[in-house]
Every structure is written in C-alpha cells, then in structure tokens.
Design a protein around this motif. Structure first.
Motif, PDB file in Angstrom:
ATOM      1  N   ALA A  60       0.838  -1.207   0.000  1.00 37.97           N
ATOM      2  CA  ALA A  60       0.000   0.000   0.000  1.00 37.97           C
ATOM      3  C   ALA A  60       0.871   1.254   0.000  1.00 37.97           C
ATOM      4  N   GLN A  64       0.879   4.094  -2.885  1.00 37.92           N
ATOM      5  CA  GLN A  64       0.597   5.490  -2.528  1.00 37.92           C
ATOM      6  C   GLN A  64       1.601   6.413  -3.210  1.00 37.92           C
ATOM      7  N   LYS A  91      -5.740   1.367  -1.580  1.00 40.66           N
ATOM      8  CA  LYS A  91      -6.770   1.156  -0.553  1.00 40.66           C
ATOM      9  C   LYS A  91      -7.106  -0.325  -0.409  1.00 40.66           C
ATOM     10  N   LYS A  94      -4.319  -2.124   1.384  1.00 39.92           N
ATOM     11  CA  LYS A  94      -4.349  -1.837   2.832  1.00 39.92           C
ATOM     12  C   LYS A  94      -5.266  -2.818   3.548  1.00 39.92           C
ATOM     13  N   GLU A  95      -6.337  -3.205   2.842  1.00 39.41           N
ATOM     14  CA  GLU A  95      -7.296  -4.149   3.428  1.00 39.41           C
ATOM     15  C   GLU A  95      -6.864  -5.600   3.238  1.00 39.41           C
TER      16      GLU A  95
END
Length: 193
Positions: A60, A64, A91, A94-95
């Motif tokens: 992530a 970014q 995003k 990140k999950e």
C-alpha cells in the motif's frame, strides 16, 4: 502482494514505458494530442525516483507513492486516471485483498474518475478484461495483447479521441496500450511470463 513485488512491478512497468515512449505518443497523435508517451515516461521516472533506495513495509505504501507521483507529474487525462487507479489499488492492498480485488478497485476508481464503460475505447476495456482473466486464472500476455488490440476497431466515445469520431476507428487506444504494458509487467514481476 508484498512491498517487494509491488516495487518490482512498478520498476518493470517503468522500463516498458520508457522503451515504448515514442510508440505511445505515435498512437496518441492521430486520436489525441500526441503526448501520452512523454507524459507517462515523465510520470514513471518520478515514480522510480521516489521508490529506489527506500524501504516499504507494505505494498500500500508503494502504491501510494505511485499514485501521488502520477497525479502530480502526468498531464492530460492519464495522470488523474492512473493516479486514481493506483489510489484504488492502494486502498485495496491496505485491506489485504486478493489481486483480482485490487485490480477491480483500480478499475472502479478509473471509471469513477473518467465515467467510461467497456466498449468505449479507453483503458477501461483492458482493465475490465484483465479483471475477468485474473478471475478465471487465465491472465497471459496473449490475453492482454488481444484486449489492447480489440480497441483498434472501436469508435472512441470518451476523452479526446471521441472528438475525431469515426476517424478513431483503426487506431489502438494509447491508454489501453500503456495499460497492457502495466499488466505484462505484472506477469513478469510474478515470474509468470
């Protein structure tokens, strides 16, 4: 995806963009403003500059950096579209989602930003096809190239290419071509190509 794989993917994508810079601009000349190659090359050079020599704890963080650099350095529609795509991927990563969910999240952001659908001769055609191929576990360079090639016979309905109407038929969409390079780089990063 771990940070190392994400970084490798982006470095390979950059190499492909730099090698194909002139061709991407040639594709963009008859149906756009001829700057897709230069814009993407500048953006990816900035990405690499901000990735090299740095340690990332997860993918992530890598995405970014990619998103921010493309949003700030790439002109035209490509910067916002690719920047948004990597924001979506970031995003999802990140999950801790699967690859197909991460690419789908990137596609969702492209569609949210560009309002394009499949069949309108945009990078959406390639991204949507790639999502389906990953779902079926059939993503190959041949599949990617066929998706890119399929944009040649479409009439552009969105973006700058739509201004030339029927004359857009017979030209490969430059954003689709660069998206093809992105996913070929992914296969190579994963050691599948």
């Amino acid at each position: 995806m771990d940070a190392e794989l994400a970084k490798k993917w982006m470095l390979l994508f950059n190499e492909k963009i730099q090698v194909n810079k002139d061709y991407l601009s040639e594709l963009d000349t008859p149906i756009g403003d001829g700057d897709h190659g230069g814009n993407m090359a500048r953006g990816m050079a900035a990405v690499v500059e901000n990735l090299e020599g740095k340690d990332f704890t997860n993918s992530a963080e890598v995405f970014q950096v990619v998103s921010m650099q493309l949003l700030s350095k790439v002109g035209g529609a490509s910067g916002p579209l690719y920047g948004s795509a990597f924001m979506g991927i970031m995003k999802a990563e990140k999950e801790g989602t699967s690859l197909v969910d991460a690419v789908q999240a990137g596609l969702d952001m492209i569609q949210k930003r560009g309002k394009a659908s499949v069949g309108e001769k945009t990078m959406v055609d390639v991204w949507a096809g790639v999502v389906e191929a990953i779902r079926r576990e059939e993503l190959t360079k041949e599949t990617i190239r066929a998706l890119v090639e399929s944009t040649k016979d479409m009439k552009a309905m969105k973006g700058r290419a739509s201004y030339v109407g029927e004359r857009s038929i017979g030209h490969i969409d430059p954003g689709s071509y660069s998206s093809g390079l992105l996913f070929e780089a992914l296969l190579e990063a994963e050691g599948l190509a």
